[in-house]
Design an enzyme around this catalytic site. Structure first.
Site, PDB file in Angstrom:
ATOM      1  N   GLU A 107      -4.475   2.969   6.800  1.00 55.98           N
ATOM      2  CA  GLU A 107      -4.246   2.778   5.369  1.00 55.98           C
ATOM      3  C   GLU A 107      -4.911   3.929   4.619  1.00 55.98           C
ATOM      4  OE1 GLU A 107      -5.489   0.444   1.532  1.00 55.98           O
ATOM      5  OE2 GLU A 107      -6.321  -0.395   3.358  1.00 55.98           O
ATOM      6  N   SER A 115     -10.511  -1.232   3.981  1.00 55.15           N
ATOM      7  CA  SER A 115      -9.691  -1.428   5.186  1.00 55.15           C
ATOM      8  C   SER A 115      -9.226  -0.076   5.696  1.00 55.15           C
ATOM      9  CB  SER A 115      -8.442  -2.244   4.853  1.00 55.15           C
ATOM     10  OG  SER A 115      -8.782  -3.500   4.370  1.00 55.15           O
ATOM     11  N   ARG A 133       0.833  -1.220   0.000  1.00 57.18           N
ATOM     12  CA  ARG A 133       0.000   0.000   0.000  1.00 57.18           C
ATOM     13  C   ARG A 133       0.864   1.267   0.000  1.00 57.18           C
ATOM     14  NH1 ARG A 133      -2.891  -3.923  -0.329  1.00 57.18           N
ATOM     15  NH2 ARG A 133      -4.984  -4.139   0.585  1.00 57.18           N
TER      16      ARG A 133
HETATM   17  N1  EPU Z   1     -10.503 -11.366  10.574  1.00 56.65           N
HETATM   18  C1  EPU Z   1     -11.140 -11.480  11.798  1.00 56.65           C
HETATM   19  N2  EPU Z   1     -12.092 -10.549  12.110  1.00 56.65           N
HETATM   20  C2  EPU Z   1     -12.441  -9.544  11.275  1.00 56.65           C
HETATM   21  C3  EPU Z   1     -11.770  -9.423  10.023  1.00 56.65           C
HETATM   22  C4  EPU Z   1     -10.801 -10.357   9.695  1.00 56.65           C
HETATM   23  O1  EPU Z   1     -10.869 -12.370  12.574  1.00 56.65           O
HETATM   24  O2  EPU Z   1     -13.323  -8.762  11.637  1.00 56.65           O
HETATM   25  C5  EPU Z   1      -9.506 -12.388  10.194  1.00 56.65           C
HETATM   26  C6  EPU Z   1     -10.081 -13.318   9.108  1.00 56.65           C
HETATM   27  O3  EPU Z   1     -10.788 -14.381   9.665  1.00 56.65           O
HETATM   28  C7  EPU Z   1      -8.829 -13.776   8.406  1.00 56.65           C
HETATM   29  C8  EPU Z   1      -7.915 -12.573   8.498  1.00 56.65           C
HETATM   30  O4  EPU Z   1      -8.387 -11.780   9.577  1.00 56.65           O
HETATM   31  O5  EPU Z   1      -8.226 -14.832   9.096  1.00 56.65           O
HETATM   32  C9  EPU Z   1      -7.834 -11.781   7.208  1.00 56.65           C
HETATM   33  O6  EPU Z   1      -9.110 -11.276   6.860  1.00 56.65           O
HETATM   34  P1  EPU Z   1      -9.503 -10.925   5.344  1.00 56.65           P
HETATM   35  O7  EPU Z   1      -9.227 -12.070   4.437  1.00 56.65           O
HETATM   36  O8  EPU Z   1     -10.884 -10.380   5.361  1.00 56.65           O
HETATM   37  O9  EPU Z   1      -8.464  -9.811   4.902  1.00 56.65           O
HETATM   38  P2  EPU Z   1      -7.807  -8.557   5.641  1.00 56.65           P
HETATM   39  O10 EPU Z   1      -6.400  -8.886   5.994  1.00 56.65           O
HETATM   40  O11 EPU Z   1      -8.674  -8.063   6.734  1.00 56.65           O
HETATM   41  C10 EPU Z   1      -6.768  -7.576   3.443  1.00 56.65           C
HETATM   42  C11 EPU Z   1      -6.762  -6.283   2.707  1.00 56.65           C
HETATM   43  C12 EPU Z   1      -8.077  -6.097   1.974  1.00 56.65           C
HETATM   44  C13 EPU Z   1      -8.248  -7.248   1.001  1.00 56.65           C
HETATM   45  C14 EPU Z   1      -8.222  -8.575   1.793  1.00 56.65           C
HETATM   46  C15 EPU Z   1      -8.276  -9.785   0.907  1.00 56.65           C
HETATM   47  C16 EPU Z   1      -5.315  -4.791   3.970  1.00 56.65           C
HETATM   48  C17 EPU Z   1      -5.225  -3.611   4.869  1.00 56.65           C
HETATM   49  N3  EPU Z   1      -6.534  -5.196   3.647  1.00 56.65           N
HETATM   50  O12 EPU Z   1      -7.798  -7.495   4.451  1.00 56.65           O
HETATM   51  O13 EPU Z   1      -7.999  -4.891   1.230  1.00 56.65           O
HETATM   52  O14 EPU Z   1      -9.457  -7.144   0.287  1.00 56.65           O
HETATM   53  O15 EPU Z   1      -6.983  -8.644   2.539  1.00 56.65           O
HETATM   54  O16 EPU Z   1      -7.047  -9.967   0.269  1.00 56.65           O
HETATM   55  O17 EPU Z   1      -4.282  -5.310   3.553  1.00 56.65           O
HETATM   56  C18 EPU Z   1      -8.432  -2.570   1.365  1.00 56.65           C
HETATM   57  O18 EPU Z   1      -7.218  -2.406   1.292  1.00 56.65           O
HETATM   58  O19 EPU Z   1      -9.239  -1.604   1.443  1.00 56.65           O
HETATM   59  C19 EPU Z   1      -8.963  -3.916   1.384  1.00 56.65           C
HETATM   60  C20 EPU Z   1     -10.252  -4.184   1.536  1.00 56.65           C
END
Ligand code: EPU
Length: 337
Positions: A332, A236, A164
């Site tokens: 972010e 995010s 990012r």
């Molecule tokens: N999780 C929780 N609780 C929550 C949210 C997530 O326990 O409320 C856990 C999930 O169960 C999973 C892990 O956290 O084990 C990751 O969650 P998720 O796959 O939803 O992805 P993320 O890490 O929260 C990142 C990006 C997203 C992108 C997703 C999918 C960042 C800051 N965010 O989110 O990007 O869509 O991966 O690849 O890196 C964005 O940048 O705006 C964005 C949406």
């Protein structure tokens, strides 16, 4: 060129913050942008280039000139045995470009389906999802220098991409304005499906091809992320923090279920959404700002929130994550003063 004065920023930020800008200018070509930048009132003001405002938070009214590209062309500029090089205008809606690639059987951006925003901003923010970052397919970024109005092309390595992050967010912030991005897309796609249970989900929808991957990712995102037209948000809100292996192992003793991703021999990345949920914030509100009930990493505008209300909530979350896990979270989303 279209110039609006004392104009509402509501159509220009997905958080739905009712701020105003002194000027909002839309331009539809490089020459048009150069003309805009030569105007005295633009030269003497602060400028803010933006796409659809899906990754920013206005803290106040914006004193200065907001510049928005409506350059919306997609052109093939080169082709070889394996790849097609597309030059895409900075004002093309990102997901329209992804749909175009999938329809034309060009691989590389399908995992980035359904991300809000426009193409120019994608190259500034290095958007990423499901194991792919846009830097993986960017060949070059075409810009205009704000001060001199001279065109300049940045190669992928000159953009200094990171998670990012890019040179356009750091040292060159608001100094170069992206007019188009050249992408290198694969004629024979190689699929990246090793993020969490993505492959399993894709196979439920049929054979692995660009369209099923796109459809699956759209369905996953729609199930977790709020639609900005109904509930203001900027995806995010925080970046996923990177912690030392030692810190991670200490956390793992107390929280054996903690999700994590390998970064290097010495570091691990931990999902901020998980940390925030563990602190009890999921679904909570303070004033008109809230934490989404399906994805704790997404802060939402419950209706009429100000930038300050969102920031206050963000700060409370940062404090509790620091307190419970000893981890600092960094936004972010870009705060605009
Ligand atoms: N999780 C929780 N609780 C929550 C949210 C997530 O326990 O409320 C856990 C999930 O169960 C999973 C892990 O956290 O084990 C990751 O969650 P998720 O796959 O939803 O992805 P993320 O890490 O929260 C990142 C990006 C997203 C992108 C997703 C999918 C960042 C800051 N965010 O989110 O990007 O869509 O991966 O690849 O890196 C964005 O940048 O705006 C964005 C949406």
């Amino acid at each position: 060129m279209i110039v609006n004065t004392n104009a509402s920023l509501l159509p220009y930020n997905t958080f739905g913050i009712a701020a105003k800008a002194d000027y909002i200018i839309e331009y539809d070509s490089v020459a048009d942008l150069q003309k805009v930048l030569q105007a005295e009132y633009v030269k003497s003001n602060r400028i803010l280039p933006l796409g659809s405002g899906s990754n920013l938070l206005f803290l106040n009214d914006f004193k200065g000139v907001v510049l928005h590209s409506v350059i919306r062309t997609i052109a093939t500029i080169k082709e070889d045995e394996d790849s097609v090089y597309l030059e895409v205008g900075s004002g093309v809606v990102w997901d329209d470009f992804v749909a175009y690639c999938v329809e034309n059987e060009l691989g590389g951006v399908e995992n980035l389906s359904n991300i809000p925003g426009e193409t120019g901003a994608s190259a500034v923010q290095n958007i990423g999802a499901y194991g792919v970052e846009v830097k993986d397919v960017i060949e070059q970024v075409n810009t205009v220098e704000a001060r001199s109005t001279i065109e300049r092309t940045f190669s992928n390595s000159e953009c200094e991409y990171d998670y990012r992050e890019s040179i356009f967010k750091k040292g060159l912030k608001a100094k170069y304005i992206v007019t188009s991005v050249v992408f290198k897309l694969a004629k024979k796609p190689t699929f990246k499906l090793n993020y969490s249970k993505l492959e399993e989900e894709v196979l439920k929808n049929g054979a692995v091809n660009l369209q099923t991957v796109r459809n699956t990712i759209i369905a996953i995102r729609q199930s977790k992320l709020p639609d900005t037209t109904n509930l203001g948000n900027a995806g995010s809100f925080f970046m996923n923090p990177v912690v030392s292996k030692q810190h991670f192992h200490e956390l793992e003793v107390h929280y054996p279920q903690i999700p994590h991703y390998f970064v290097s021999e010495t570091e691990e990345k931990v999902p901020a959404g998980w940390l925030i949920e563990q602190c009890g914030w999921k679904g909570k509100n303070i004033a008109n700002a809230g934490v989404h009930d399906k994805q704790a990493l997404v802060l939402v505008n419950r209706g009429g929130a100000t930038g300050a209300e969102i920031v206050f909530l963000a700060e409370q979350i940062q404090l509790s994550v620091k307190d419970k896990f000893g981890i600092g979270l960094h936004p972010e989303v870009n705060y605009i003063e």
